[in-house]
Design an enzyme around this catalytic site. Structure first.
Site: not given
Ligand code: AMP
Length: 273
Positions: A28, A34
């Site tokens: 989230g 995301h």
């Molecule tokens: P999180 O909500 O931080 O657990 O991230 C969920 C998904 O979004 C994971 O696969 C992360 O690697 C991806 N994600 C988070 N930040 C980025 C970003 N800046 N660029 C690309 N993917 C991202």
């Protein structure tokens, strides 16, 4: 868009559909990083499922589990606009029981880099991702290269456990200044944000050196340290795409990873060469 909090309700849909399912698991506080994963899932699948679950087992004692940013209203809007079909938002008791079977991250690759600084973190990540995979039964699952070690370990889990899922790693998205987008950037003051720009600068400088023909890992690390002067660096590591040590930079097979602390906020960034 359907919002589901009950795992049975989700499974009733995923078990009975013949559609291809694209899945994007998140914690989230959604941002453009995301959204880029969701868009790719939208392009490549008939049914798009996003989960939002702040997974307690991947946080170590003393980490930011209790203050992790929560933006449910905005997140629902973002998912709706991005064309998500199902948003799964379970609570902790929906996802975990007591005295559970657990899985362990691989002993080496799961306990270097972030796994060294956060021992057990990847056990928790793999546990929740496996549970979510079993509920969603995705055709394709999308993860960001922002969490490089995470996506590599998830690919390994899929391979080791023979899961019939394609894991797709997607580009890291930055803001206009170069800062890697992260839900945790919300913790930064404006001065800290300015300081944090040194992280992506250091990766840009490393890339310039490599483009100029310098493949020497120690020299590149040293140049990065200099660019990040004044920052509390946890690690700068240069590894292959399956997380093995490299002797020199190998084009198309190198990831440069950085973890730092800015104030109390831990930030990670990387570049795939
Ligand atoms: P999180 O909500 O931080 O657990 O991230 C969920 C998904 O979004 C994971 O696969 C992360 O690697 C991806 N994600 C988070 N930040 C980025 C970003 N800046 N660029 C690309 N993917 C991202």
């Amino acid at each position: 868009m359907k919002i589901i909090t009950d795992k049975q309700e989700l499974q009733n849909i995923t078990k009975n559909t013949t559609q291809t399912i694209g899945f994007v698991p998140t914690m989230g506080a959604l941002h453009e990083g995301h959204i880029s994963l969701i868009k790719k899932a939208r392009e490549e699948n008939e049914l798009v499922i996003v989960s939002i679950f702040v997974n307690p087992t991947q946080f170590l004692a003393g980490e930011d589990f209790d203050k992790y940013p929560k933006k449910d209203v905005a997140d629902k809007k973002i998912c709706e606009l991005a064309g998500v079909d199902i948003l799964f938002m379970p609570n902790i008791s929906m996802m975990y029981g007591i005295d559970e079977v657990t899985i362990k991250a691989p002993q080496t690759r799961g306990f270097i880099l972030d796994g060294f600084k956060r021992p057990g973190h990847f056990d928790g990540v793999l546990q929740i991702v496996l549970k979510l995979f079993n509920l969603v039964q995705p055709t394709n699952a999308y993860f960001g290269r922002k969490d490089a070690q995470q996506v590599i370990l998830i690919k390994q889990m899929v391979e080791n456990l023979f899961l019939p899922i394609n894991v797709i790693d997607c580009p890291l998205i930055r803001d206009n200044d170069g800062l890697a987008l992260s839900s945790r950037n919300a913790y930064l003051t404006s001065e800290e944000k300015t300081e944090a720009l040194k992280i992506s600068k250091s990766l840009q400088n490393a890339t310039k050196l490599i483009v100029a023909g310098n493949f020497d890992i120690n020299q590149i690390k040293k140049a990065m340290e200099e660019t990040m002067e004044g920052i509390d660096i946890e690690y700068i590591e240069i590894v292959s795409k399956d997380l093995n040590q490299l002797k020199i930079i190998e084009l198309k097979n190198t990831i440069i990873l950085v973890a730092v602390k800015i104030g109390t906020t831990r930030l990670i960034d990387n570049i795939w060469i």
